[in-house]
Write a protein that holds these residues in place. Sequence first.
Motif, short mmCIF file in Angstrom:
data_model
loop_
_atom_site.label_atom_id
_atom_site.label_comp_id
_atom_site.label_asym_id
_atom_site.label_seq_id
_atom_site.Cartn_x
_atom_site.Cartn_y
_atom_site.Cartn_z
N LEU A 477 -13.43 -40.83 16.44
CA LEU A 477 -12.24 -41.61 16.07
C LEU A 477 -11.63 -42.39 17.22
N ALA A 478 -12.24 -42.35 18.41
CA ALA A 478 -11.75 -43.21 19.48
C ALA A 478 -11.90 -44.66 19.05
N GLY A 479 -10.82 -45.41 19.18
CA GLY A 479 -10.85 -46.81 18.80
C GLY A 479 -10.30 -47.12 17.43
N VAL A 480 -9.94 -46.10 16.63
CA VAL A 480 -9.37 -46.38 15.31
C VAL A 480 -7.95 -46.92 15.48
N ALA A 481 -7.41 -47.47 14.41
CA ALA A 481 -6.06 -48.01 14.44
C ALA A 481 -5.05 -46.89 14.70
N PRO A 482 -3.92 -47.21 15.35
CA PRO A 482 -2.92 -46.18 15.68
C PRO A 482 -2.47 -45.34 14.48
N ASP A 483 -2.25 -45.97 13.34
CA ASP A 483 -1.81 -45.21 12.16
C ASP A 483 -2.87 -44.23 11.70
N ASP A 484 -4.13 -44.63 11.76
CA ASP A 484 -5.20 -43.73 11.34
C ASP A 484 -5.39 -42.60 12.36
N ARG A 485 -5.14 -42.88 13.62
CA ARG A 485 -5.21 -41.83 14.63
C ARG A 485 -4.11 -40.79 14.40
N ILE A 486 -2.90 -41.26 14.10
CA ILE A 486 -1.79 -40.34 13.82
C ILE A 486 -2.10 -39.48 12.61
N ALA A 487 -2.65 -40.10 11.57
CA ALA A 487 -3.00 -39.35 10.35
C ALA A 487 -4.08 -38.33 10.63
N ALA A 488 -5.08 -38.69 11.43
CA ALA A 488 -6.15 -37.75 11.78
C ALA A 488 -5.64 -36.60 12.63
N LYS A 489 -4.70 -36.89 13.48
CA LYS A 489 -4.12 -35.84 14.34
C LYS A 489 -3.41 -34.79 13.50
N ASP A 490 -2.91 -35.19 12.34
CA ASP A 490 -2.22 -34.26 11.44
C ASP A 490 -3.20 -33.61 10.47
N THR A 491 -4.41 -33.33 10.93
CA THR A 491 -5.39 -32.56 10.17
C THR A 491 -5.80 -31.36 11.00
N ALA A 492 -6.58 -30.47 10.40
CA ALA A 492 -6.98 -29.24 11.07
C ALA A 492 -8.23 -29.40 11.94
N MET A 493 -8.82 -30.58 11.97
CA MET A 493 -10.05 -30.77 12.74
C MET A 493 -9.81 -30.56 14.23
N ASN A 494 -10.89 -30.26 14.94
CA ASN A 494 -10.81 -30.12 16.38
C ASN A 494 -10.25 -31.42 16.97
N PRO A 495 -9.17 -31.34 17.72
CA PRO A 495 -8.55 -32.57 18.25
C PRO A 495 -9.47 -33.41 19.13
N VAL A 496 -10.58 -32.86 19.62
CA VAL A 496 -11.46 -33.67 20.47
C VAL A 496 -12.04 -34.85 19.71
N VAL A 497 -12.05 -34.79 18.37
CA VAL A 497 -12.59 -35.91 17.59
C VAL A 497 -11.78 -37.18 17.82
N LEU A 498 -10.51 -37.02 18.18
CA LEU A 498 -9.65 -38.18 18.37
C LEU A 498 -10.09 -39.03 19.56
N ASP A 499 -10.71 -38.40 20.55
CA ASP A 499 -11.12 -39.10 21.75
C ASP A 499 -12.63 -39.25 21.86
N ALA A 500 -13.33 -39.04 20.76
CA ALA A 500 -14.79 -39.15 20.75
C ALA A 500 -15.19 -40.53 20.25
N PHE A 501 -16.15 -41.16 20.93
CA PHE A 501 -16.64 -42.45 20.45
C PHE A 501 -17.79 -42.29 19.47
N ALA A 502 -18.43 -41.10 19.45
CA ALA A 502 -19.56 -40.87 18.54
C ALA A 502 -19.81 -39.38 18.40
N LEU A 503 -20.52 -39.03 17.35
CA LEU A 503 -21.07 -37.69 17.16
C LEU A 503 -22.57 -37.79 17.36
N ALA A 504 -23.09 -37.06 18.34
CA ALA A 504 -24.53 -37.02 18.56
C ALA A 504 -25.13 -35.93 17.69
N ILE A 505 -26.15 -36.29 16.91
CA ILE A 505 -26.81 -35.33 16.01
C ILE A 505 -28.29 -35.27 16.37
#
Length: 609
Positions: A477-505
């Motif tokens: 979620l690094a790079g998403v719009a500020p409102d979407d970042r705020i909304a994502a922060k108010d979820t139970a997911m690991n907060p590191v997703v907010l500063d991640a540019f990608a998920l490596a699989i």
Amino acid sequence: MDRRHFLESMAATAIAVSTGCSRTFRTSGTDATALFRRVRPGDLSWPAEASWDRLRREVHGRLINVESPLTVCRTTPESATCTEVFGHLRNPYYIGDQPALTQTSGWIDAWTSAPSVYAVAATETADVVAAVNFARGHKLRLVVKGGGHSYQGTSCSADSLLIWTRAMNSVVLNNQFVPHGCEGTLAPQPAVTIGAGAIWMDVYDAVMTQAGRYVQGGGCTTVGVAGLIQSGGFGSFSKAYGLAAAGLLEAEVVTADGAVRIANACRNPDLFWALKGGGGGSFGVVTRLTLRTRELPEYFGGVFGTIKARSDSAFRDLTARIIGFYHDQLFNRHWGEQIRFGSNDTVSIGMVFQGLDPKQADDTWRPLVEWVSRAPQDFAWEIPLQVAALPARHLWDAGFLKQNAPNLIVADDRPGAPAGRFFWAGDREDAGQFLHGYRSVWLAESLLQTNRQGALVDALFAASRHQTIALHFNKGLAGVAPDDRIAAKDTAMNPVVLDAFALAIIAGNSPPTFSAVAGREPDLAAARRDARAINQAMDELLNVVPHAGSYVSESDFFERAWQQSFWGSNYSRLAAVKMKYDPSGLFFVHHGVGSEQWSADGFTRLARG
């Protein structure tokens, strides 16, 4: 899920530690550490037929004995009927319509899909309440399944009672939705209310194709809505629209006490927060969800191509160029999906875009195309780069796609199948898959800084010597719009997703296999070799992200520090919600909140919360 073939078709058309679903872990009757044991068939306290009959009447006949269509294969594996069944296992709609099956057939040395004893084929919330009360009262292992796409095997367990929500699949749009109890507090907004058994194909058809709106959901058409929301949920365009869970406005939930609760920002807000990424199946049975909808962009599009490096050193240079190019040109809200770094010295591009027209997309990629062309001694376009776009309203429009891009989709062609249902051709290989391994790690935005790109490139190159790595840029979620970042922060997911540019699989699989079916057994030696390669590749990536998190829905079955990996600093809060709404641990899933208090199969409680 892999969208390679989706993008290819768009371009080509010019546009033994285990929860063990099948395993039996019995704790000795003299085991002093056991605090509670659930019952199994054959135990003296297993419900009598009269009890099951009472439940059947309470749910108006919707209690069914579960029998797998694979039963015939165990006795006559070479029969035409068995061959037909295995053919159907490549159709995710068929799998979803079978209460005994799951979209993944198992995982090497982890779990194998196996059916419950009984299932309540719920059509209304009252059916779920009855099943929850029955399971609690009779000390049964309870399982919940909607889409059945869990890689961890959480939607099945032998010797259990299944709540099967597939028939609860209504989709209703509302232009002025206000969550219950929030009148005068929250403004009305466009939304869609969805039954827990609906899959994303149902929702996209109603919201996008029919109504011309957008809702953030999953990429695969047959993934269950409720499960994806509870895991956090990413779609191809999450860089533009954020987490799917962040769009949740309200849920109806049956909790362990059999109560029907409304969870939103004004009622049961702690439960509401936990449902937004805290993991499916841990806090209750979601029966209905309401999600916000948004304006639909004009275009959705894709970019596809494959670059072949002529040597290992050239591949390392290519990897560096791709990482730099992503940072400079693609690290924004327009671009999502993935780029793969292959062990055969190829880079496969399968990206999607929104908010751009085809010319703008083509201009974005021209510098990379020219860079490759300037070094023919080192690189070649194995598949030339192509850009395609289509009106956004038609991305999930079966009629439009059948006419304009027939190779893009596969229809559910079973007799009597609902019209308009399809899955992406590239997802056929995932239907019924047997997993060898599946690991993920979020990559921090800081790795894109000029002084750190070299370390990331070295790690990607070293990892690719063992196994292909896919960078899913839409799943950070690094790079998403500020409102979407705020909304994502108010979820139970690991907060590191907010500063991640990608998920490596890094993952590997094979077609559906079952050890109990002669001629259809997994190649254990090959699967374990693949698993070792996956682990070796991930070890190389972890050299640059040693304490990064992992996405709960796409993660290692054998994850050790899963509480920290999946939820980070949010885990203690989630554990408190679990204790409040399910203190007895009725709801158990592998590596779910509170599962550390139970035996691996969820039948024996060994510790108190």
